[in-house]
Design an enzyme around this catalytic site. Structure first.
Site, short mmCIF file in Angstrom:
data_model
loop_
_atom_site.label_atom_id
_atom_site.label_comp_id
_atom_site.label_asym_id
_atom_site.label_seq_id
_atom_site.Cartn_x
_atom_site.Cartn_y
_atom_site.Cartn_z
N SER A 1 -9.61 -1.04 7.36
CA SER A 1 -9.06 -0.82 6.03
C SER A 1 -8.36 -2.02 5.42
O SER A 1 -8.01 -2.00 4.25
CB SER A 1 -8.10 0.37 6.04
OG SER A 1 -8.82 1.58 6.17
N SER B 1 -9.48 1.38 3.26
CA SER B 1 -8.70 2.21 2.36
C SER B 1 -7.65 1.45 1.56
O SER B 1 -7.02 2.00 0.65
CB SER B 1 -8.01 3.31 3.17
OG SER B 1 -7.10 2.78 4.12
N LYS C 1 0.84 -1.20 0.00
CA LYS C 1 0.00 0.00 0.00
C LYS C 1 0.87 1.25 0.00
O LYS C 1 1.92 1.30 0.66
CB LYS C 1 -0.91 -0.02 1.23
CG LYS C 1 -1.95 1.08 1.29
CD LYS C 1 -2.81 0.89 2.54
CE LYS C 1 -3.88 1.95 2.70
NZ LYS C 1 -4.70 1.72 3.92
#
Length: 461
Positions: A166, A142, A67
């Site tokens: 997330s 996310s 990420k």
């Protein structure tokens, strides 16, 4: 990956690690419409396995997506926001370094909801992330880019971050496995922060075996499983977590409840409404109270050359900019001052005590519920709200409803995909006692095996 940057041309080779990277890059190109990557490091990913192949270690190499708020040396760390597009860390985050030591080759940095404050990964700067099961749907957030990269088969595993769901949310919506570890179990250095209390890195994979291996790579811990012949005691929430579910989620959940009512599992009804109430008084107040100071320290410590105000002012997502901007200003409506933050910390302690009592009194191995009460929705619809059971509900609190309480308490949770027919993916969340991550993973393995075998069960509670 469609709007992401590709660093270098990449190359295929004869060694096993080089072949693995070449196959991953080919797959990334085939599913570029998912927009999973912000930076795809073809040159770096191609060069690293060549060195290992020459030393004979290539067979142990595997591809990892990270990420874009977790530092990878030499690659931009945008955190999905324009003002950080030029920030290139010099060193790997410790969690990345641990996975590299275990054979990971970082393929690139994945797309995400801006500054990790959102649940759809609809990023205005780098584009929305499509769902691996259906590109017309959002990936969740996310950590949506990581989930899409793993679920679509680009990489063997992925690394996300989790503040209030997330990791679990996009894992569930894309049909893969995800782990939010106990608070403090994974190193958080080299991660763009939201809340020092709630943030943690977390892995995702297409199999539970690999997810368990990833956890061991990061922590060095193995073992700790309940005896295979012991009956599992599974907490069945009475309130909130299993209510107001979208029809496909309810169908998958009820089928799982029936299937898990076997001689080796017993359902124990547990009261959970108070957990949600504690979280409502603690969760977002911790984020709003901790963000500015944590972000200031992060920017200064890594010499990013930007202030918190500059980063927030340049944010492309108006909701993110408004919320974090107001949180960082002492005169702003969302500002959580010292008194509010102290209150949130106290509520978190009460939440932790309530969970500890629930586990102790009921003797449950895990508390189960759907990870998300809805399935993934159309990619370009209004993300502020979504329809649920005949009415419009706010997107953000709806998607984090089942994941946020345990995240705020710092407990481990594992998301397991449920068997579904004719609907987008649905996830099952297992929450365990703090520090019981390895036991929880073993419990998840037994439950996953029961679900995959489809063993018929006894009566529901």
């Amino acid at each position: 990956m469609g709007s992401g940057r590709m660093v270098g041309p990449g190359a295929a080779g004869r060694g096993p690690a080089q072949e693995a990277v070449a196959a991953a890059l080919e797959r990334a190109a085939a599913v570029a419409h998912l927009n999973a990557f912000i930076t795809l490091d073809a040159e770096g990913a191609g060069a690293e396995p060549a060195r290992h192949d020459r030393r004979g270690g290539g067979a142990r190499r595997w591809c990892l997506a990270v990420k874009d708020n977790v530092h990878v040396a030499g690659l931009p760390n945008t955190a999905g926001t324009p003002a950080l597009a030029g920030f290139v860390p010099a060193a790997d985050a410790p969690v990345v370094a641990a996975l590299r030591a275990a054979g990971a080759i970082v393929l690139g940095k994945t797309n995400m909801h801006e500054l990790a404050l959102g649940v759809t990964s609809g990023n205005p700067t780098f584009g929305a992330v499509g769902n691996a099961a259906d590109p017309a749907l959002f990936a969740g957030g996310s950590s949506g880019g990581t989930a899409a990269a793993v679920a679509s088969g680009i990489v063997d595993a992925g690394l996300g971050t989790d503040t209030g769901g997330s990791v679990g949310i996009p894992a569930a919506l894309n049909g893969i496995y995800g782990l939010r570890p106990s608070a403090g179990r994974y190193p958080s250095a080299g991660v763009t922060p939201l809340s020092v209390t709630r943030d943690t890195p977390g892995p995702m994979a297409r199999t539970l075996d690999r997810l368990t291996a990833l956890d061991a790579f990061v922590t060095g811990r193995t073992g700790a499983a309940p005896p295979p012949d012991r009956t599992l005691r599974l907490g069945l929430p009475r309130h909130v977590f299993t209510e107001d579910l979208e029809a496909p989620v309810r169908a998958a959940w009820e089928a799982a409840v029936d299937r898990l009512g076997t001689a080796r599992t017993v359902w124990v009804p547990v009261d959970t409404g108070h957990l949600v109430e504690y979280d409502a008084r603690a969760g977002m107040h911790l984020v709003l109270g901790e963000f500015a100071a944590a972000f200031d320290r992060y920017l200064a410590g890594h010499r990013v050359g930007r202030s918190t105000a500059e980063v927030v002012d340049a944010a492309a997502d108006p909701t993110v900019a408004e919320l974090l901007g107001a949180a960082a200003l002492p005169t702003g409506p969302a500002y959580a001052g010292p008194a509010a933050l102290r209150g949130a910390v106290a509520e978190r302690r009460a939440l932790q005590a309530a969970y500890a009592e629930l586990f102790a009194v009921n003797g449950v191995d895990a508390i189960l519920a759907p990870t998300v009460p809805v399935c993934a929705r159309p990619l370009h619809r209004n993300e502020e709200s979504l329809p649920l059971n005949g009415r419009d509900v706010p997107t953000f609190p709806t998607l984090i409803r089942n994941t946020s309480p345990s995240a705020t308490a710092g407990l481990p949770s594992v998301t397991v995909p449920l068997p579904v027919e004719g609907s987008p993916p649905v996830g099952l969340q297992l929450v365990g006692p703090r520090g019981g991550d390895r036991v929880l993973l073993a419990v998840a393995a037994r439950i996953d095996a029961l679900l995959r075998r489809g063993e018929a069960g006894g009566a529901r509670p």
